[in-house]
Design a protein around this motif. Structure first.
Motif, PDB file in Angstrom:
ATOM      1  N   GLU A  26       1.211   4.003  -0.068  1.00 44.55           N
ATOM      2  CA  GLU A  26       2.651   3.796  -0.255  1.00 44.55           C
ATOM      3  C   GLU A  26       2.906   2.336  -0.601  1.00 44.55           C
ATOM      4  OE1 GLU A  26       5.462   6.135   2.429  1.00 44.55           O
ATOM      5  OE2 GLU A  26       3.706   5.888   3.720  1.00 44.55           O
ATOM      6  N   ILE A  27       3.675   2.094  -1.664  1.00 46.17           N
ATOM      7  CA  ILE A  27       4.045   0.740  -2.068  1.00 46.17           C
ATOM      8  C   ILE A  27       5.560   0.659  -2.055  1.00 46.17           C
ATOM      9  CG2 ILE A  27       3.893  -0.987  -3.911  1.00 46.17           C
ATOM     10  CD1 ILE A  27       1.297   0.355  -4.802  1.00 46.17           C
TER      11      ILE A  27
ATOM     12  N   ARG B 179       5.036  -0.994  -7.298  1.00 44.68           N
ATOM     13  CA  ARG B 179       4.570   0.386  -7.354  1.00 44.68           C
ATOM     14  C   ARG B 179       4.370   0.836  -8.799  1.00 44.68           C
ATOM     15  NH1 ARG B 179       8.187   2.386  -4.615  1.00 44.68           N
ATOM     16  NH2 ARG B 179       9.599   3.157  -6.239  1.00 44.68           N
TER      17      ARG B 179
ATOM     18  N   TYR C  42       1.303  -0.892 -10.218  1.00 46.90           N
ATOM     19  CA  TYR C  42       0.087  -0.297  -9.658  1.00 46.90           C
ATOM     20  C   TYR C  42      -0.206   1.060 -10.301  1.00 46.90           C
ATOM     21  CZ  TYR C  42      -3.118   1.741  -6.236  1.00 46.90           C
ATOM     22  OH  TYR C  42      -4.195   2.358  -5.629  1.00 46.90           O
ATOM     23  N   GLU C  43       0.833   1.847 -10.471  1.00 44.18           N
ATOM     24  CA  GLU C  43       0.652   3.173 -11.080  1.00 44.18           C
ATOM     25  C   GLU C  43       0.190   3.052 -12.531  1.00 44.18           C
ATOM     26  OE1 GLU C  43       4.449   4.916 -10.457  1.00 44.18           O
ATOM     27  OE2 GLU C  43       4.016   5.545  -8.382  1.00 44.18           O
TER      28      GLU C  43
END
Length: 280
Positions: free
Chosen positions: A263-264, A270, A273-274
């Motif tokens: 979880e970010i 997020r 990162y994705e």
């Protein structure tokens, strides 16, 4: 005495990240106050020397490493006496270092040491099988400055003169002493005009008209054609091993992510990162 600031930092990280047991066979090589410096610590310090210091003779490397260990022990003792080891920022840094070292240990066990020679060879065979077949030409040439010179040489060839001897006599290329031999070459190695002419010819034939390039006028003889051989296993083994390790590491990471929810909280982080995770 040799000193190096990078060395001190590396030693500090390395020596703090892993405890050393005072085993009977782990000889004491020096003392700093009440603290012993063991051979295992010195070995680790030598392994973590700055690359420039790694070039030193063996005895000088040992002295440089021992000097760094002593410096670290002295200042680490001072830091502990001042309570710096209880500082929250220090504790967080030590936790990060510990996590990183555990990551490295897991990586070594389940990726580096888990790669077998059979896996590497199988990956090599797979990569070779997927390579497109590429034709190579073995050619000779005679290079002259003018078209008239080239035409005159072609006439001599038509009369039965030997190509190799004519190349030695007339060519302006440095390889004239080898009879103009260019060896085998694939597409993309020669200038376009030369390449197009050479690949269009049959083995045993020579160009009936001069081939003009930026270097002058060529008479080309094609000696042979073949399918290019793949790179030898011994020449690419390490690169192939890296590919196998990469894939194995990605498998380990994918399984770990599946077993633990990530979880970010920050939206931008997020998304970043994705995006990175989607890259091959």
């Amino acid at each position: 005495m040799l000193r190096n600031s990078k060395l001190a930092l590396v030693l500090c990280l390395g020596l703090t990240a892993a405890p050393f047991a005072a085993l009977a066979e782990d000889a004491v090589v020096a003392k700093v106050g009440d603290l012993d410096i063991h051979q295992s610590e010195l070995d680790l310090a030598i392994a973590n020397l700055d690359p420039q210091l790694q070039q030193l003779p063996e005895e000088q490397k040992k002295v440089a490493a021992l000097s760094g260990v002593i410096d670290v022990k002295l200042l680490a003792g001072n830091a502990t006496a001042e309570g710096l080891d209880q500082d929250e920022a220090f504790k967080k840094r030590m936790q990060y270092i510990a996590d990183r070292e555990l990551h490295n240990a897991y990586f070594k066990k389940h990726v580096v040491d888990a790669v077998t020679d059979d896996e590497v060879k199988a990956r090599y065979d797979k990569e070779v099988a997927a390579l497109p077949q590429q034709e190579e030409v073995h050619a000779r040439h005679i290079l002259v400055k003018t078209e008239d010179e080239a035409k005159a040489i072609i006439k001599e060839l038509d009369e039965g003169k030997d190509f190799v001897e004519l190349a030695k006599e007339h060519s302006t290329d440095p390889n004239k002493s080898e009879g103009g031999d260019l060896g085998y070459f694939g597409k993309g190695r020669m200038v376009p005009e030369f390449e197009e002419a050479a690949f269009a010819m049959e083995p045993g034939t020579y160009s009936k008209v001069p081939v003009k390039t930026q270097f002058g006028f060529h008479i080309i003889k094609v000696e042979d054609k073949r399918v290019a051989a793949p790179p030898a296993y011994k020449d690419v083994e390490q690169q192939i091993r890296q590919l196998v390790m990469r894939d194995k590491y990605l498998e380990v990471i994918a399984k770990s992510k599946a077993d633990a929810k990530v979880e970010i909280m920050d939206d931008d982080l997020r998304k970043g990162y994705e995006d990175v995770s989607k890259q091959p």
